[in-house]
Design a protein around this motif. Sequence first.
Motif, PDB file in Angstrom:
ATOM      1  N   CYS A   1      37.351  40.883  45.863  1.00 45.70           N
ATOM      2  CA  CYS A   1      38.668  41.040  46.504  1.00 45.70           C
ATOM      3  C   CYS A   1      38.899  40.012  47.605  1.00 45.70           C
ATOM      4  CB  CYS A   1      38.804  42.434  47.106  1.00 45.70           C
ATOM      5  SG  CYS A   1      38.720  43.780  45.916  1.00 45.70           S
ATOM      6  N   ARG A   2      37.900  39.222  47.896  1.00 47.67           N
ATOM      7  CA  ARG A   2      37.967  38.330  49.055  1.00 47.67           C
ATOM      8  C   ARG A   2      39.120  37.334  48.952  1.00 47.67           C
ATOM      9  NH1 ARG A   2      33.223  34.132  51.044  1.00 47.67           N
ATOM     10  NH2 ARG A   2      34.445  33.147  52.697  1.00 47.67           N
ATOM     11  N   ASP A   3      39.311  36.742  47.768  1.00 43.74           N
ATOM     12  CA  ASP A   3      40.393  35.769  47.614  1.00 43.74           C
ATOM     13  C   ASP A   3      41.750  36.402  47.888  1.00 43.74           C
ATOM     14  OD1 ASP A   3      38.619  33.761  47.028  1.00 43.74           O
ATOM     15  OD2 ASP A   3      38.907  33.868  44.852  1.00 43.74           O
ATOM     16  N   LEU A   4      41.930  37.640  47.440  1.00 46.99           N
ATOM     17  CA  LEU A   4      43.191  38.335  47.701  1.00 46.99           C
ATOM     18  C   LEU A   4      43.359  38.626  49.180  1.00 46.99           C
ATOM     19  CD1 LEU A   4      45.745  39.858  46.872  1.00 46.99           C
ATOM     20  CD2 LEU A   4      44.318  41.858  46.417  1.00 46.99           C
TER      21      LEU A   4
ATOM     22  N   ALA B   1      44.863  43.103  31.029  1.00 49.70           N
ATOM     23  CA  ALA B   1      46.181  43.372  30.454  1.00 49.70           C
ATOM     24  C   ALA B   1      47.172  43.811  31.536  1.00 49.70           C
ATOM     25  CB  ALA B   1      46.066  44.444  29.375  1.00 49.70           C
ATOM     26  N   ILE B   2      46.706  44.680  32.426  1.00 49.36           N
ATOM     27  CA  ILE B   2      47.562  45.127  33.530  1.00 49.36           C
ATOM     28  C   ILE B   2      47.884  43.959  34.455  1.00 49.36           C
ATOM     29  CG2 ILE B   2      47.669  46.641  35.551  1.00 49.36           C
ATOM     30  CD1 ILE B   2      45.754  48.535  33.973  1.00 49.36           C
ATOM     31  N   ALA B   3      46.877  43.113  34.688  1.00 46.65           N
ATOM     32  CA  ALA B   3      47.074  41.940  35.544  1.00 46.65           C
ATOM     33  C   ALA B   3      48.154  41.022  34.990  1.00 46.65           C
ATOM     34  CB  ALA B   3      45.761  41.185  35.695  1.00 46.65           C
ATOM     35  N   GLU B   4      48.178  40.850  33.684  1.00 44.30           N
ATOM     36  CA  GLU B   4      49.197  40.007  33.058  1.00 44.30           C
ATOM     37  C   GLU B   4      50.591  40.514  33.382  1.00 44.30           C
ATOM     38  OE1 GLU B   4      51.136  37.110  30.895  1.00 44.30           O
ATOM     39  OE2 GLU B   4      49.028  37.181  31.539  1.00 44.30           O
ATOM     40  N   SER B   5      50.762  41.838  33.358  1.00 40.44           N
ATOM     41  CA  SER B   5      52.054  42.428  33.694  1.00 40.44           C
ATOM     42  C   SER B   5      52.388  42.257  35.170  1.00 40.44           C
ATOM     43  CB  SER B   5      52.057  43.920  33.339  1.00 40.44           C
ATOM     44  OG  SER B   5      51.857  44.123  31.954  1.00 40.44           O
TER      45      SER B   5
ATOM     46  N   SER C   1      40.498  40.255  38.436  1.00 41.31           N
ATOM     47  CA  SER C   1      41.662  39.986  37.590  1.00 41.31           C
ATOM     48  C   SER C   1      42.943  40.517  38.225  1.00 41.31           C
ATOM     49  CB  SER C   1      41.480  40.628  36.207  1.00 41.31           C
ATOM     50  OG  SER C   1      40.426  40.028  35.499  1.00 41.31           O
ATOM     51  N   LEU C   2      42.880  41.726  38.732  1.00 38.96           N
ATOM     52  CA  LEU C   2      44.056  42.340  39.347  1.00 38.96           C
ATOM     53  C   LEU C   2      44.475  41.598  40.611  1.00 38.96           C
ATOM     54  CD1 LEU C   2      42.987  46.051  38.831  1.00 38.96           C
ATOM     55  CD2 LEU C   2      44.901  44.909  37.696  1.00 38.96           C
ATOM     56  N   GLY C   3      43.492  41.209  41.423  1.00 37.60           N
ATOM     57  CA  GLY C   3      43.790  40.463  42.644  1.00 37.60           C
ATOM     58  C   GLY C   3      44.412  39.110  42.350  1.00 37.60           C
ATOM     59  N   GLU C   4      43.889  38.428  41.345  1.00 37.29           N
ATOM     60  CA  GLU C   4      44.434  37.116  40.972  1.00 37.29           C
ATOM     61  C   GLU C   4      45.879  37.233  40.505  1.00 37.29           C
ATOM     62  OE1 GLU C   4      41.607  35.820  38.094  1.00 37.29           O
ATOM     63  OE2 GLU C   4      40.265  34.909  39.579  1.00 37.29           O
ATOM     64  N   ALA C   5      46.195  38.361  39.860  1.00 35.89           N
ATOM     65  CA  ALA C   5      47.579  38.576  39.404  1.00 35.89           C
ATOM     66  C   ALA C   5      48.535  38.724  40.578  1.00 35.89           C
ATOM     67  CB  ALA C   5      47.634  39.817  38.513  1.00 35.89           C
ATOM     68  N   ILE C   6      48.086  39.433  41.612  1.00 31.28           N
ATOM     69  CA  ILE C   6      48.915  39.601  42.812  1.00 31.28           C
ATOM     70  C   ILE C   6      49.178  38.248  43.465  1.00 31.28           C
ATOM     71  CG2 ILE C   6      49.062  40.676  45.089  1.00 31.28           C
ATOM     72  CD1 ILE C   6      49.201  42.633  42.709  1.00 31.28           C
TER      73      ILE C   6
ATOM     74  N   ALA D   1      53.283  38.036  45.454  1.00 33.04           N
ATOM     75  CA  ALA D   1      53.676  39.282  46.114  1.00 33.04           C
ATOM     76  C   ALA D   1      53.262  39.254  47.581  1.00 33.04           C
ATOM     77  CB  ALA D   1      53.031  40.476  45.410  1.00 33.04           C
ATOM     78  N   GLU D   2      53.990  39.987  48.404  1.00 33.48           N
ATOM     79  CA  GLU D   2      53.668  40.117  49.825  1.00 33.48           C
ATOM     80  C   GLU D   2      53.383  41.587  50.103  1.00 33.48           C
ATOM     81  OE1 GLU D   2      57.010  38.382  51.853  1.00 33.48           O
ATOM     82  OE2 GLU D   2      56.258  36.339  51.539  1.00 33.48           O
ATOM     83  N   LEU D   3      52.113  41.922  50.143  1.00 33.50           N
ATOM     84  CA  LEU D   3      51.695  43.318  50.228  1.00 33.50           C
ATOM     85  C   LEU D   3      51.819  43.862  51.645  1.00 33.50           C
ATOM     86  CD1 LEU D   3      48.443  43.278  48.041  1.00 33.50           C
ATOM     87  CD2 LEU D   3      50.803  43.758  47.325  1.00 33.50           C
ATOM     88  N   THR D   4      52.149  45.159  51.731  1.00 35.14           N
ATOM     89  CA  THR D   4      52.122  45.857  53.014  1.00 35.14           C
ATOM     90  C   THR D   4      51.042  46.931  53.040  1.00 35.14           C
ATOM     91  OG1 THR D   4      53.827  47.417  52.268  1.00 35.14           O
ATOM     92  CG2 THR D   4      54.562  45.443  53.455  1.00 35.14           C
ATOM     93  N   GLU D   5      50.660  47.462  51.868  1.00 38.15           N
ATOM     94  CA  GLU D   5      49.610  48.484  51.790  1.00 38.15           C
ATOM     95  C   GLU D   5      48.656  48.162  50.653  1.00 38.15           C
ATOM     96  OE1 GLU D   5      50.789  52.648  51.987  1.00 38.15           O
ATOM     97  OE2 GLU D   5      52.811  52.009  52.535  1.00 38.15           O
ATOM     98  N   LEU D   6      47.357  48.364  50.918  1.00 41.41           N
ATOM     99  CA  LEU D   6      46.330  48.194  49.903  1.00 41.41           C
ATOM    100  C   LEU D   6      45.288  49.285  50.085  1.00 41.41           C
ATOM    101  CD1 LEU D   6      44.915  46.641  47.642  1.00 41.41           C
ATOM    102  CD2 LEU D   6      43.938  45.117  49.371  1.00 41.41           C
TER     103      LEU D   6
END
Length: 259
Positions: free
Chosen positions: A121-124, A57-61, A91-96, A101-106
């Motif tokens: 998390c590898r795909d992300l 659900a969070i990933a959808e958002s 699920s969360l990684g696939e949403a990103i 998105a272009e992440l700077t911190e994880l």
Amino acid sequence: MNEFFKRNEIIKDAGDTIKANDMEDGAVEITEAIAEVSCLHALRLEGNTVGVEAAKAIAESLSKRPELKRIYWNDMFTGRLHCEIPPALKSLGEAIILAGAELTELDLSDNAFGPDGIQSCRDLLRNRSCFTLKELRLNNCGLGTEGGKILAKALKECHKESSARGQPLALKVFVAGRNRLENDGAALLSEAFGLIGTLEEVQMPQNGITHQGISALALSFTKNANLRVLNLNDNTFTETGAIYMAEVCLHLLELLHLK
């Protein structure tokens, strides 16, 4: 709501943990908060506990938030079964990725997900969403040697793909203490460090690394001339490892903190 808003961030009040099992049970607080922010730059979910359905659900958002830059998902699965964490992270990684998105911190620290978790998390980690990553924190995740191998491969793939697109991964901060990476994990990570060459802070205490792993890391640090903070505390250097590291430190002219 228990969230408060500051500088385009959603920060959950650590004094009132959300136990998010599904959309009807907990996740709605988080998804509504995400929807309310006009420009979401950071999402902090540490101190909560997120289940598989809640993560979906969070990933959808999140899949609709390309402006997201900083993710603080440390200590996010308290009380969850080990088998729940990898699919939630996936699920969360696939949403990103879907959001672009272009992440700077994880930050995924203090989640005991082990090799299966980092695999999810590898795909992300190797996606273009992480080509811009500056800080990666995986402290106390139970990676072990196998998880270290998976992580190192993902970082090398990220560097290769980002370089091919003219935007080489320029990671500055890497934290992975208390993971039992041992020599094999440390050696493979050192290969990734040598390729990246932009590290300014490396913290890898309590990983069961002996002088073989220390020597590999030391070699990689020679290719990271801007290293300022180095913490390899509580690993078994022995005299051999200490000599390797001492020789390298002579050439790290920016080094300010050494443990």
